[in-house]
Design a protein around this motif. Structure first.
Motif, PDB file in Angstrom:
ATOM      1  N   ALA A 163       0.832  -1.209   0.000  1.00  0.00           N
ATOM      2  CA  ALA A 163       0.000   0.000   0.000  1.00  0.00           C
ATOM      3  C   ALA A 163       0.865   1.256   0.000  1.00  0.00           C
ATOM      4  N   ASP A 164       1.981   1.226   0.708  1.00  0.00           N
ATOM      5  CA  ASP A 164       2.868   2.398   0.728  1.00  0.00           C
ATOM      6  C   ASP A 164       3.339   2.754  -0.682  1.00  0.00           C
ATOM      7  N   GLU A 165       3.400   1.749  -1.550  1.00  0.00           N
ATOM      8  CA  GLU A 165       3.826   1.994  -2.934  1.00  0.00           C
ATOM      9  C   GLU A 165       2.669   2.491  -3.801  1.00  0.00           C
ATOM     10  N   VAL A 166       1.505   1.848  -3.673  1.00  0.00           N
ATOM     11  CA  VAL A 166       0.427   2.132  -4.633  1.00  0.00           C
ATOM     12  C   VAL A 166      -0.769   2.891  -4.051  1.00  0.00           C
ATOM     13  N   ARG A 167      -0.901   2.906  -2.719  1.00  0.00           N
ATOM     14  CA  ARG A 167      -2.073   3.530  -2.093  1.00  0.00           C
ATOM     15  C   ARG A 167      -1.731   3.934  -0.659  1.00  0.00           C
ATOM     16  N   PRO A 168      -0.901   4.966  -0.506  1.00  0.00           N
ATOM     17  CA  PRO A 168      -0.418   5.326   0.841  1.00  0.00           C
ATOM     18  C   PRO A 168      -1.531   5.650   1.833  1.00  0.00           C
ATOM     19  N   SER A 169      -2.684   6.126   1.341  1.00  0.00           N
ATOM     20  CA  SER A 169      -3.761   6.491   2.272  1.00  0.00           C
ATOM     21  C   SER A 169      -4.548   5.283   2.788  1.00  0.00           C
ATOM     22  N   LEU A 170      -4.272   4.092   2.274  1.00  0.00           N
ATOM     23  CA  LEU A 170      -5.034   2.901   2.678  1.00  0.00           C
ATOM     24  C   LEU A 170      -4.926   2.658   4.181  1.00  0.00           C
ATOM     25  N   MET A 171      -6.077   2.409   4.808  1.00  0.00           N
ATOM     26  CA  MET A 171      -6.070   2.023   6.219  1.00  0.00           C
ATOM     27  C   MET A 171      -6.071   0.503   6.306  1.00  0.00           C
ATOM     28  N   ILE A 172      -5.393  -0.012   7.307  1.00  0.00           N
ATOM     29  CA  ILE A 172      -5.451  -1.454   7.580  1.00  0.00           C
ATOM     30  C   ILE A 172      -6.118  -1.640   8.938  1.00  0.00           C
ATOM     31  N   GLU A 173      -7.202  -2.416   8.911  1.00  0.00           N
ATOM     32  CA  GLU A 173      -7.939  -2.702  10.142  1.00  0.00           C
ATOM     33  C   GLU A 173      -7.678  -4.148  10.540  1.00  0.00           C
ATOM     34  N   VAL A 174      -7.530  -4.384  11.820  1.00  0.00           N
ATOM     35  CA  VAL A 174      -7.361  -5.750  12.315  1.00  0.00           C
ATOM     36  C   VAL A 174      -8.550  -6.078  13.208  1.00  0.00           C
ATOM     37  N   ASP A 175      -8.974  -7.341  13.175  1.00  0.00           N
ATOM     38  CA  ASP A 175     -10.225  -7.710  13.821  1.00  0.00           C
ATOM     39  C   ASP A 175     -10.127  -9.108  14.408  1.00  0.00           C
ATOM     40  N   GLY A 176     -10.186  -9.178  15.735  1.00  0.00           N
ATOM     41  CA  GLY A 176     -10.211 -10.466  16.422  1.00  0.00           C
ATOM     42  C   GLY A 176      -9.087 -10.614  17.428  1.00  0.00           C
ATOM     43  N   GLY A 177      -9.466 -10.764  18.695  1.00  0.00           N
ATOM     44  CA  GLY A 177      -8.473 -11.026  19.739  1.00  0.00           C
ATOM     45  C   GLY A 177      -7.571  -9.844  20.053  1.00  0.00           C
ATOM     46  N   ILE A 178      -8.073  -8.613  19.793  1.00  0.00           N
ATOM     47  CA  ILE A 178      -7.241  -7.432  20.070  1.00  0.00           C
ATOM     48  C   ILE A 178      -7.432  -6.987  21.519  1.00  0.00           C
ATOM     49  N   ASN A 179      -6.328  -6.874  22.234  1.00  0.00           N
ATOM     50  CA  ASN A 179      -6.328  -6.401  23.620  1.00  0.00           C
ATOM     51  C   ASN A 179      -5.014  -5.650  23.858  1.00  0.00           C
ATOM     52  N   ALA A 180      -4.747  -5.278  25.104  1.00  0.00           N
ATOM     53  CA  ALA A 180      -3.551  -4.469  25.376  1.00  0.00           C
ATOM     54  C   ALA A 180      -2.253  -5.217  25.065  1.00  0.00           C
ATOM     55  N   ASP A 181      -2.299  -6.562  25.047  1.00  0.00           N
ATOM     56  CA  ASP A 181      -1.088  -7.337  24.734  1.00  0.00           C
ATOM     57  C   ASP A 181      -0.854  -7.463  23.234  1.00  0.00           C
ATOM     58  N   THR A 182      -1.953  -7.636  22.475  1.00  0.00           N
ATOM     59  CA  THR A 182      -1.783  -7.860  21.031  1.00  0.00           C
ATOM     60  C   THR A 182      -1.754  -6.548  20.235  1.00  0.00           C
ATOM     61  N   ALA A 183      -2.294  -5.457  20.798  1.00  0.00           N
ATOM     62  CA  ALA A 183      -2.322  -4.178  20.072  1.00  0.00           C
ATOM     63  C   ALA A 183      -0.930  -3.715  19.618  1.00  0.00           C
ATOM     64  N   PRO A 184       0.094  -3.758  20.491  1.00  0.00           N
ATOM     65  CA  PRO A 184       1.420  -3.295  20.034  1.00  0.00           C
ATOM     66  C   PRO A 184       1.956  -4.112  18.858  1.00  0.00           C
ATOM     67  N   LEU A 185       1.610  -5.398  18.818  1.00  0.00           N
ATOM     68  CA  LEU A 185       2.104  -6.263  17.735  1.00  0.00           C
ATOM     69  C   LEU A 185       1.507  -5.851  16.393  1.00  0.00           C
ATOM     70  N   VAL A 186       0.190  -5.596  16.377  1.00  0.00           N
ATOM     71  CA  VAL A 186      -0.469  -5.251  15.107  1.00  0.00           C
ATOM     72  C   VAL A 186      -0.122  -3.827  14.675  1.00  0.00           C
ATOM     73  N   ILE A 187       0.065  -2.941  15.643  1.00  0.00           N
ATOM     74  CA  ILE A 187       0.458  -1.561  15.297  1.00  0.00           C
ATOM     75  C   ILE A 187       1.860  -1.572  14.684  1.00  0.00           C
ATOM     76  N   GLU A 188       2.739  -2.340  15.298  1.00  0.00           N
ATOM     77  CA  GLU A 188       4.113  -2.493  14.782  1.00  0.00           C
ATOM     78  C   GLU A 188       4.103  -3.052  13.357  1.00  0.00           C
ATOM     79  N   ALA A 189       3.171  -3.963  13.090  1.00  0.00           N
ATOM     80  CA  ALA A 189       3.081  -4.575  11.753  1.00  0.00           C
ATOM     81  C   ALA A 189       2.468  -3.627  10.718  1.00  0.00           C
ATOM     82  N   GLY A 190       1.775  -2.561  11.190  1.00  0.00           N
ATOM     83  CA  GLY A 190       1.241  -1.583  10.234  1.00  0.00           C
ATOM     84  C   GLY A 190      -0.253  -1.347  10.295  1.00  0.00           C
ATOM     85  N   ALA A 191      -0.921  -1.827  11.347  1.00  0.00           N
ATOM     86  CA  ALA A 191      -2.373  -1.610  11.460  1.00  0.00           C
ATOM     87  C   ALA A 191      -2.684  -0.176  11.890  1.00  0.00           C
TER      88      ALA A 191
END
Ligand code: DX5
Ligand code: ZN
Length: 215
Positions: A163-191
């Motif tokens: 997306a950074d190459e072809v659609r920088p404004s694209l949002m990535i949403e993550v859904d399922g099992g998100i809590n204070a422990d998993t949030a940093p992992l998905v944010i780090e990955a680009g969510a």
């Protein structure tokens, strides 16, 4: 980075959906995530457009509608009328993706494509340029309260990089099992947008829980 939170109504007290949506918004949730299941695309049945419409009478919400249905094209008209701001449908469904995106955009709403945990990142690449969001399922769709699937993390990164190459404004949403422990992992990955049901609605202080997800 500006992280958004989308509170999943599936995790709310189902007999009190209107006031639960108000509580989520007042606690700082940016969006209201509305999970639609048809008993066909997934085994479970949740709620439809008339329920979203009823909730919308209780406040001005950004409805982030997640269609887990076999024929999203047949549902669009109902959700356009019942207050959706973003409509996300599954690439694994039976509707033509290009056409479905066009109908959503023509109604003036944002469009997203969702992918199940084992669906490859590449399946959304042909549509990235015209999409507002990709929803990466981090559990198998169908139920709230499941455990986060770690193997989805590289896929989030892959979509972010493309997306950074072809659609920088694209949002990535993550859904399922998100809590204070998993949030940093998905944010780090680009969510950018974190859906959370069980964790938020089960928290003793929802405001603090939302702040913990964003931190
Ligand atoms: C699952 C739904 C999710 C679910 C998330 O099929 O798409 O939105 O409600 O709930 P938690 O946060 O409980 O995993
Ligand atoms: Zn969802």
């Amino acid at each position: 980075m500006n992280i958004k939170i989308s509170a999943s109504m599936l995790g709310a007290e189902l007999s009190e959906l209107g006031s639960e949506a108000v509580r989520a918004k007042e606690s700082g949730s940016d969006w209201i995530h509305f999970d639609v299941m048809d008993g066909k695309f997934v085994d479970n049945i949740s709620f439809g457009a008339s329920v979203q419409q009823a909730i919308s009478r209780k406040g001005d919400f950004f409805f982030d509608t997640h269609l887990m249905v076999s024929r999203p094209d047949q549902q669009l008209g109902y959700f356009i009328k019942s207050g959706s701001k973003m409509i996300t449908f599954h690439i694994e469904s039976e509707s033509d993706a290009d056409h479905t995106i066009n109908v959503i955009h023509r109604a003036g709403l944002m469009a997203g494509i969702a992918i199940k945990p084992t669906t490859p990142a590449e399946s959304v690449f042909p549509f990235l340029e015209k999409l507002d969001m990709v929803l990466v399922m981090t559990v198998e769709p169908g139920y709230g309260g499941q455990g986060f699937l770690n193997y989805t993390l590289p896929k989030i990164k892959k979509i972010r990089e493309r997306a950074d190459e072809v659609r920088p404004s694209l949002m990535i949403e993550v859904d399922g099992g998100i809590n204070a422990d998993t949030a940093p992992l998905v944010i780090e990955a680009g969510a950018d947008v974190l859906v959370s049901g069980t964790y938020l609605f089960g928290a003793s202080d929802m405001k603090k829980a939302i702040q913990a997800l964003k931190a």
